[in-house]
Motif scaffolding. Structure first.
Motif: not given
Length: 356
Positions: A74-102
């Motif tokens: 479930x988390x992999x699908x979310x990150x794959x379809x909304x990758x711009x929330x976690x990857x790119x300028x000013x983004x922290x890729x480690x936030x992809x592991x914060x499953x507790x944030x929804x």
């Protein structure tokens, strides 16, 4: 002012926060809802599996593999379809592991969770389609409970509305005073917007799908994965129109949210399987498929192997008897033994016949 007040009264509020703290430990409503949904799904799935003839404890054993696989998927699908929330300028890729944030995609959860269930079913020697049929309505209820977490997070809502069940959205800020819709606290009870509670629509739809699966399963004795296919078809049918109402940012393909396309494709696949699987015959007999081997048959094999030496011992005894003197000759030997003193000390002396 009158019309505005009437609008506010004809709506229901959001929670002022989605996270509470016990000292340094955060208690997140979203996580609690996910855990509660998993517990309900396992409990109900276990009852249904046993009622269909399966062995107790099977659903719990399979869940040990299916649940963690499902959460990761479930988390992999979310990150794959909304990758711009976690990857790119000013983004922290480690936030992809914060499953507790929804952020859990149901499609990834079902897909990878199915892989975990397949592993667990192979270990328990249970057909995966039969297992899926047993847990199908419980999964739908688990999804409904999980949607309550979106309510606490103030997320996954639709456009503005004046309907009496509109959802009030508040501004939340964190301790530093920055806007934080997930981890912050509402500054007041004045709503910024009143919107369609699409999370509530999906919650009610999921419960209706669970009821439909239970009814159809009892009425038509669905087997070979058909109850699970009905759940998938029912869920995706509702998810399609609910997804079209949402206004939160999402990846789009050809002008439609990607989850709408996935819902359509999965719906068609589930309906096709539902029709095709009918040719597989009546529901599986789980009692026959999962019954343990007969203990008596298992124990009889070593008994037979021990019987042969016993026969050999009997033959040896017969050979020894032939070498011994005849009974008549043996009877003459104890003639000098005094009466009343037997040869075997554990044997009682023979009683003399009374004189007439």
């Amino acid at each position: 002012m009158v019309s505005a007040s009437s609008v506010f009264l004809a709506s229901f509020p959001s929670p002022d926060r989605g996270v509470w703290h016990l000292g340094p430990i955060p208690i997140r409503a979203y996580a609690l809802c996910i855990i509660a949904g998993i517990i309900v799904a396992i409990w109900w799935g276990e009852r249904r599996f046993v009622a269909r003839g399966g062995q107790p404890g099977t659903v719990i054993d399979v869940a040990v593999f299916a649940v963690p696989f499902g959460l990761v998927g479930g988390r992999l699908y979310h990150v794959a379809t909304d990758y711009d929330r976690y990857f790119g300028p000013g983004k922290d890729p480690l936030d992809a592991l914060r499953i507790w944030d929804g952020g859990l995609g149901i499609w990834g959860a079902i897909a990878l969770g199915g892989v975990g269930a397949w592993i667990g079913c192979r270990r328990r020697k249970v057909p995966l389609p039969a297992f899926a049929d047993a847990v199908a309505p419980g999964i739908a209820v688990a999804q409904a409970i999980g949607r309550l977490g979106n309510y606490f997070n103030q997320e996954l809502y639709g456009g503005d509305t004046t309907l009496p069940w509109g959802l009030e959205i508040y501004r939340r800020v964190n301790e530093q005073g920055f806007d934080d819709p997930l981890g912050g606290v509402a500054v007041n009870n004045i709503p910024e917007r009143i919107v369609h509670p699409t999370f509530l629509y999906e919650l009610l739809w999921d419960l209706a799908v669970a009821a439909l699966v239970v009814w159809a399963d009892r009425r038509y004795r669905l087997g070979h994965g058909r109850a699970f296919a009905l759940y998938v078809a029912g869920y995706t049918a509702g998810r399609t129109w609910i997804e079209l109402m949402r206004t939160d940012p999402a990846r789009e393909v050809f002008g439609l949210r990607i989850n709408v396309w996935v819902s359509i494709v999965v719906f068609l696949g589930a309906v096709a399987y539902l029709i095709w699987a009918k040719r597989l015959g009546p529901r599986e007999d789980l009692a026959a498929l999962t019954a343990p081997k007969d203990a008596d048959t298992t124990e009889a094999e070593p008994a037979d192997s021990e019987a042969e030496p016993a026969e050999d011992a009997t033959d040896d005894a017969e050979v020894d008897v032939e070498d011994e003197p005849a009974p008549a000759e043996a009877a003459e030997e104890p003639a000098n033994v005094p009466a009343g003193k037997p040869d075997d000390p554990d044997e009682e002396p023979a009683k003399e016949d009374p004189k007439p």
